[in-house]
Motif scaffolding. Structure first.
Motif, PDB file in Angstrom:
ATOM      1  N   TYR A 250      28.811 -16.999  67.248  1.00 27.46           N
ATOM      2  CA  TYR A 250      29.212 -15.675  66.777  1.00 27.46           C
ATOM      3  C   TYR A 250      28.267 -15.137  65.704  1.00 27.46           C
ATOM      4  N   SER A 252      24.850 -13.403  64.278  1.00 25.01           N
ATOM      5  CA  SER A 252      23.960 -12.364  64.785  1.00 25.01           C
ATOM      6  C   SER A 252      22.589 -12.946  65.091  1.00 25.01           C
ATOM      7  N   VAL A 253      21.893 -12.324  66.022  1.00 23.18           N
ATOM      8  CA  VAL A 253      20.546 -12.760  66.375  1.00 23.18           C
ATOM      9  C   VAL A 253      19.620 -12.520  65.186  1.00 23.18           C
ATOM     10  N   LEU A 258      14.535 -11.214  68.093  1.00 26.14           N
ATOM     11  CA  LEU A 258      14.745  -9.985  68.865  1.00 26.14           C
ATOM     12  C   LEU A 258      13.584  -9.711  69.810  1.00 26.14           C
ATOM     13  N   ASP A 261      14.293 -11.271  73.186  1.00 28.76           N
ATOM     14  CA  ASP A 261      15.408 -10.697  73.947  1.00 28.76           C
ATOM     15  C   ASP A 261      15.988  -9.530  73.159  1.00 28.76           C
ATOM     16  N   PRO A 262      15.441  -8.336  73.322  1.00 30.02           N
ATOM     17  CA  PRO A 262      15.904  -7.169  72.560  1.00 30.02           C
ATOM     18  C   PRO A 262      17.349  -6.788  72.847  1.00 30.02           C
ATOM     19  N   THR A 263      17.906  -7.249  73.967  1.00 32.91           N
ATOM     20  CA  THR A 263      19.282  -6.885  74.316  1.00 32.91           C
ATOM     21  C   THR A 263      20.311  -7.791  73.648  1.00 32.91           C
ATOM     22  N   ALA A 264      19.881  -8.903  73.077  1.00 34.86           N
ATOM     23  CA  ALA A 264      20.810  -9.869  72.489  1.00 34.86           C
ATOM     24  C   ALA A 264      21.336  -9.361  71.156  1.00 34.86           C
ATOM     25  N   THR A 265      22.611  -9.550  70.904  1.00 32.65           N
ATOM     26  CA  THR A 265      23.212  -9.206  69.620  1.00 32.65           C
ATOM     27  C   THR A 265      23.706 -10.449  68.875  1.00 32.65           C
ATOM     28  N   LEU A 266      24.159 -11.482  69.631  1.00 27.98           N
ATOM     29  CA  LEU A 266      24.597 -12.744  69.049  1.00 27.98           C
ATOM     30  C   LEU A 266      23.645 -13.849  69.497  1.00 27.98           C
ATOM     31  N   ASP A 269      23.924 -15.065  72.951  1.00 30.22           N
ATOM     32  CA  ASP A 269      23.333 -14.260  74.023  1.00 30.22           C
ATOM     33  C   ASP A 269      21.976 -14.802  74.459  1.00 30.22           C
TER      34      ASP A 269
END
Length: 413
Positions: A250, A252-253, A258, A261-266, A269
């Motif tokens: 849980y 944050s990335v 980033l 994987d620019p789409t990852a938020t956690l 991901d």
């Protein structure tokens, strides 16, 4: 200190200690004669005979033939074995829609593992129904009477607060209770139920029979449909104030991740099913028919790749970002990659993560593959249940000792 009202030094307490030591020896070492028992415990033959009498009276041991060792004078000695088929337990591993279960006895013998993939209706059914069905499947696979099962240990993808008997981070357990979890399951099933986080159970297995045996501390990264971590320091699991230690998925990335994987938020991901599928497609890993491979089709191919393979190296970087929080907080001696992804990745993925840490960060911590790759959660639950079943056997022995007349003073082992 007292034991069942007895004070230290009383013959009754010494009898209990001797009886428990003898029962443990029979469970751990297998069948033996009275003389064998006396030699292994350091007690006299008359005292060993009294112990055998009391264990038989408690229906904890039975005669299992005779020892006809060549050269022995006189009649053949009776061999005694612990009775382990009357007090059974079941270990259960609930991994999203996959449920595995197996019978456990006090001697820790291996029984068949029953596997089942739940339908959507089963997945959303009450937790008690899921566990009850798993117990039935395990008993059937082992060919034992389900009525002999007295305890269950369940591994789940959730944080377990044993102090308050509550579950948190229960994304994959829609039909399960959140409060009074073990108490309500025990009541509904009529069994003693122990609930534990799956990564913690895998860590128990690694500590007892895997990579954790040779380390004072280790972190176990569990990568499945969810992401979690267990921390073991000198054989003690660090679960935190509410049982949520290790819920790193849980977080944050971090900013430096980033770019991969620019789409990852956690951080979860970065190693999710979708992320692994996309990474596989990027590196030309497909299903057998040439179509895009899903997560379960990718993992078997990962096991055959070296640490230098572009896919393994790329995945190793993603896993490395998930390992860093444990290194910064706990600084364990080693990290064990586990769960389906860690098991499939094996030595290659572990080496790739180690290499990334040593070349791209300030950490030189060794990352290793699982020492217990086969049903680790069940193995951990099995270790928990062996203690539960043996405690129940010892309690029965204590009740027999309380009711029996006092014989001659017992010896110290």
């Amino acid at each position: 200190m007292t034991t069942n009202g007895r004070t230290p030094g009383q013959p009754a307490l010494l009898r209990v200690l001797n009886d428990r030591a003898a029962l443990t020896l029979l469970l751990d070492s297998g069948a033996m004669t009275r003389n064998d028992l006396a030699q292994r415990t350091g007690l006299s033959k008359p005292t060993a005979a009294e112990i055998i009498r009391r264990l038989e009276a408690a229906a904890l041991i039975r005669g299992a033939g005779t020892d006809s060792t060549a050269g022995r004078r006189g009649p053949s000695a009776v061999v005694y074995e612990a009775i382990t088929d009357r007090d059974l337990a079941v270990a259960v591993d609930v991994q999203l829609v996959d449920v595995r279960s197996t019978v456990v006895d006090a001697a820790g013998r291996a029984y068949p593992v029953a596997s089942h993939r739940m339908t959507d209706a089963e997945y959303r059914s009450p937790g008690a129904d899921i566990v009850a069905a798993a117990v039935t499947r395990a008993a059937t696979a082992a060919g034992v009477d389900e009525d002999l099962v007295t305890a269950v240990a369940v591994g789940v993808q959730a944080s377990v607060d044993h102090a308050t008997d509550t579950l948190t981070f229960t994304d994959g357990l829609p039909g399960w209770p959140r409060e009074q979890v073990a108490a309500s399951l025990s009541r509904d099933l009529g069994l003693r139920v122990v609930v534990e986080n799956d990564a913690n159970l895998a860590a128990i297995a690694e500590r007892n029979m895997g990579a954790g045996r040779v380390h004072g501390s280790f972190a176990l990264l569990w990568m499945a449909e969810g992401l979690g971590m267990a921390l073991d320091v000198d054989g003690r699991l660090l679960t935190g104030a509410s049982g949520a230690a290790g819920e790193i998925g849980y977080l944050s990335v971090p900013a430096d991740a980033l770019s991969i994987d620019p789409t990852a938020t956690l951080v979860a991901d970065l190693v999710s099913e979708a992320a692994i599928e996309a990474l596989a497609a990027e590196h030309g890993i497909t299903a057998r028919d040439g179509t895009a491979a899903d997560w379960r089709q990718v993992l078997p191919q990962l096991s055959g790749l070296s640490a230098q393979h572009p896919f393994t190296a790329a995945l190793g970087e993603r896993v490395g970002h998930n390992v860093l929080p444990a290194l910064a907080v706990a600084d364990p001696e080693t990290v064990v990659l586990h769960g389906p992804t860690g098991i499939a990745g094996g030595p290659g993925l572990a080496a790739a993560v180690t290499a990334w840490l040593r070349t791209r960060t300030r950490w030189s911590t060794a990352v290793v593959p699982p020492g217990v790759p086969d049903t680790p959660v069940l193995h951990g639950a099995r270790h928990v249940l062996i203690d539960v079943v043996r405690t129940a056997l010892a309690d029965r022995l204590d009740r027999i000792s309380d009711d029996a007349p006092a014989p001659a003073p017992a010896e110290r082992p």
